[in-house]
Enzyme design. Structure first.
Site, mmCIF file in Angstrom:
data_model
loop_
_atom_site.group_PDB
_atom_site.id
_atom_site.type_symbol
_atom_site.label_atom_id
_atom_site.label_comp_id
_atom_site.label_asym_id
_atom_site.label_seq_id
_atom_site.Cartn_x
_atom_site.Cartn_y
_atom_site.Cartn_z
ATOM 1 C CE1 TYR A 132 0.311 1.077 4.515
ATOM 2 C CE2 TYR A 132 0.294 -1.296 4.444
ATOM 3 C CZ TYR A 132 0.545 -0.126 5.115
ATOM 4 O OH TYR A 132 1.047 -0.168 6.393
ATOM 5 C CD1 TRP A 178 4.224 3.451 3.825
ATOM 6 C CD2 TRP A 178 5.389 5.317 3.416
ATOM 7 N NE1 TRP A 178 3.696 4.453 4.600
ATOM 8 C CE2 TRP A 178 4.397 5.619 4.375
ATOM 9 C CE3 TRP A 178 6.242 6.336 3.008
ATOM 10 C CZ2 TRP A 178 4.234 6.877 4.927
ATOM 11 C CZ3 TRP A 178 6.082 7.604 3.556
ATOM 12 C CH2 TRP A 178 5.084 7.863 4.503
#
Length: 748
Positions: free
Chosen positions: A111, A113
């Site tokens: 999700y 980074w």
């Protein structure tokens, strides 16, 4: 470029910095000149990029290759294969799973980074590929804010991240208007080193220097003094007691006639349903300072004085993300909003409530939005979505029904996981249980530059490039800089970027045109930038063409915004009828009929005090200390950990403990420790300090989870100790800060 040596600026989630390259090697980094308070994180970058733990070639776990064995994930050896052979095997396996079990048997991890670049963004790449292949089970929210993302739209009627990024007061507005800043969980410059997509000017620390110079009263309400910059007052509360403290402050407002009833009547609904609970008319327990004092560890008179100060000055209540990362994490967020509404300052400049200041560097800045540079993920035909922190439950309990934010449904039966751009064996809770659950799927595929704990638990591992081995464009909506991110060095080993990996898989699966649209990276980058440049021109912003941006390397965008135009609440405050919120009532919901209708006893229709399973109020002789697990100061999550672990004395991770707690255990700074509870044990190095409340210890996240088979995590990962339970049936966020432990000296 001179004698094979050159320097360029690039961007990252922890900011922009100069990179010095010699030949094929990154040799040094230097701060970005315009940054007033640059992060030290990039200093370790050269060692990390060229670290021995880089994955050299496509690798397949031998036991899986031989017999599809799942049991040895984490401790098996790997067979290196040529790219074409490894891609053939992976493509055939993905095809087998989707044709045999359907796309609802595929979970798409990641999700976001992995890279600050707009194109080489692992989440976009893996999700686009899986959508081209027929879809996948997705996740809702993040480990950082998943609980808040569920609860706050019910209260304010706005998607939580949009509220954070688009509607909160800037630091300039706080400086100009706020008199009292009450920071539940603090505002930590350490955490604001990072921001999604990059933060080019780190300003949290410098702003607090200005706050102090002006005389703003800044109160850090937290078990750790260091959760706020130097110069802030410190109210050392017990972890997990913030909602009780907020209720007691509200009780003072109501019983001393300090509640702004006119604001409540005009701009909120449900106060008359909440007030009897606050005053104890229903349960016989007034939520007074005398009631809260033993729960919070704060004297009742201190609570009364703070409430009176908040009512008599322009007050901004801020709440850290950490408060909703605990069991019943919905309650402090909701209650902070109710407390701010009772003060009647929501919608006034520098007043009301705000969330996540200091959590990432972009919050507190104010910019005009600019569209463009989004690599489409396509649409997902599979509609099944799980809360991100419930991955372990999903793998353990296929078909079992669970509740989430008003809906009830079964967990999917996951047969294949594809993960790119993340390390769940860093951020998930109770990692020993996750390790066991990880044996459930038939196949796990990972794209990763390093042999992280997640890569070591995959069946097929593709070596991925770092952002310094590929060309990209750096741009964040929370920043006013634009970067061309040049390829600084050739790919290390046989690494390929995610786009090349997925293009190779897509071609073998007959979906190559859907995924690539016939374009290479060199086609996509100018195309995305041209769209962005066109949108900028519509806003009166003149940008160079793509070749000009490459030549210039970086530029500052003229997008500073007038803060008065940002607030969601200012027009609402002026006229709630003509500027209603997105809630069912159009008002701030102190009582939510919708939430009440869900029938959740762990999250009823208005904020309440609910004690977690593990906190100092339930401490035992076996586990007497409350452990908090803050973000690390030397990296982003677990990124760059491979190189940091090589630094002498850096591992095991350091645990902060109060002098009295240390003395009773015979512990001194520097001692080797065993931190343990019924879920597991981790090794740590003691730091004895009065900057933490007695009864509390702090062990930062980010150390790589050790190999299975031992009875202690050797590096100091706190998530071998944390509880893998949802915050409530409403939010189902992670509960990392709900953990009791014991600490003991360990002989070297």
């Amino acid at each position: 470029m001179k004698d094979g040596r050159f320097t360029k600026v690039t961007s990252s989630h922890w900011g922009a910095f100069e990179v010095e390259v010699e030949g094929d090697t990154i040799v040094a980094t230097r701060p970005f000149a315009p940054d007033p308070s640059p992060s030290a994180i990039p200093q370790i970058l050269p060692q990390a990029v060229h670290h021995r733990s880089r994955i050299a070639r496509p690798s397949i776990r031998r036991a899986w290759l031989d017999s599809r064995d799942r049991s040895g994930r984490g401790d098996g050896d790997y067979v290196e294969l040529p790219w074409d052979e490894a891609l053939d095997i992976a493509a055939a396996e993905i095809d087998r799973i989707r044709k045999t079990h359907g796309n609802e048997a595929i979970f798409g991890g990641s999700y976001g980074w992995s890279s600050a670049g707009r194109f080489h963004h692992a989440q976009s790449q893996v999700h686009r590929f899986l959508n081209a292949a027929g879809g996948y089970v997705a996740s809702f929210g993040s480990y950082s804010t998943g609980c808040a993302q569920a609860i706050m739209p019910h209260v304010f009627g706005k998607e939580f991240l949009a509220f954070l990024y688009e509607h909160q007061d800037s630091y300039q507005t706080i400086h100009d208007n706020t008199e009292t800043l009450v920071m539940f969980g603090g505002i930590n410059p350490k955490n604001s080193q990072v921001s999604m997509g990059g933060v080019s000017e780190h300003v949290t620390g410098p702003w607090f220097e200005r706050f102090h110079s002006k005389g703003i009263f800044c109160l850090n309400v937290s078990p750790q003094r260091v959760d706020a910059p130097p110069g802030c007052d410190w109210l050392a509360v017990r972890p997990a007691s913030d909602t009780a403290l907020m209720l007691a402050l509200a009780h003072v407002l109501e019983t001393e006639g300090l509640t702004d009833r006119a604001f409540l009547d005009r701009c909120t609904v449900g106060y008359e349903r909440f007030r009897p609970y606050l005053l104890g008319e229903r349960d016989g327990t007034p939520k007074s300072p005398d009631w809260a004092a033993p729960l919070c560890g704060v004297e009742a008179e201190t609570i009364r004085a703070l409430a009176r100060r908040m009512a008599s000055t322009r007050t901004l209540i801020t709440v850290a993300w950490s408060l909703q990362r605990g069991e019943h994490g919905e309650q402090p967020y909701w209650m902070a909003s109710v407390l701010a509404a009772m003060l009647g300052q929501i919608g006034l400049p520098g007043g009301g409530v705000g969330f996540g200041y200091g959590a990432i560097g972009g919050i507190g800045k104010s910019f005009r939005g600019m569209r463009g540079m989004t690599f489409s993920q396509l649409s997902n035909p599979v509609k099944t979505v799980i809360p991100v922190a419930r991955i372990g439950d999903m793998l353990r309990n296929p078909g079992q029904p669970y509740d989430f934010n008003g809906r009830r449904g079964p967990y999917p039966d996951i047969r294949l996981i594809y993960w790119a751009g993340g390390n769940p064996f860093h951020h998930h809770q109770d990692l020993n249980r996750l390790h066991e659950a990880w044996a459930k799927p038939e196949t796990i595929i990972v794209n990763e530059p390093w042999w992280t704990p997640t890569a070591k638990r995959a069946d097929i591992v593709f070596p991925a490039t770092t952002p310094y081995e590929r060309e990209d464009i750096g741009r964040s909506p929370l920043d006013d800089y634009l970067f061309h991110m040049p390829r600084l060095i050739p790919p290390v080993g046989e690494a390929r970027d995610d786009y090349a990996i997925f293009a190779g898989l897509a071609e073998r699966m007959g979906i190559g045109e859907t995924y690539t649209e016939g374009r290479t990276v060199d086609d996509w980058l100018p195309r995305l930038y041209a769209e962005y440049r066109s949108n900028a021109a519509e806003q009166g912003i003149d940008l160079p063409d793509y070749e000009g941006l490459k030549e210039q390397n970086w530029l500052k965008l003229p997008i500073a915004a007038d803060d008065s135009r940002r607030s969601l609440f200012r027009p609402f405050r002026d006229d709630p009828e003509s500027a209603p919120l997105g809630t069912p009532s159009g008002r701030i919901e102190i009582f939510s009929e919708r939430i009440a209708g869900f029938g959740y006893d762990d999250c009823p229709g208005h904020p309440v005090w609910l004690a977690p399973q593990e906190w100092l109020g339930t401490a035992t002789a076996a586990a007497p200390l409350h452990m908090v697990s803050p973000q690390p100061s030397d990296k982003l999550h677990s990124q760059l950990e491979a190189a940091l672990a090589d630094v002498e004395g850096a591992r095991p991770e350091k645990l902060v403990i109060h002098p009295r707690d240390a003395a009773t255990r015979g512990i001194a700074t520097g001692d080797l420790l065993r931190v343990f509870n019924a879920r597991g044990a981790a090794r740590a190095r003691a730091v004895v300090s009065e900057d933490i409340r007695e009864g509390v210890v702090a062990l930062p996240t980010g150390a790589w989870f050790g190999d299975p088979g031992g009875n202690i995590d050797p590096h100091g990962n706190p998530n071998v100790l944390t509880m893998d339970v949802g915050t409530s049936r409403l939010g189902q966020g992670c509960s990392a800060h709900t953990a009791l432990v014991e600490v003991a000296r360990e002989e070297p």
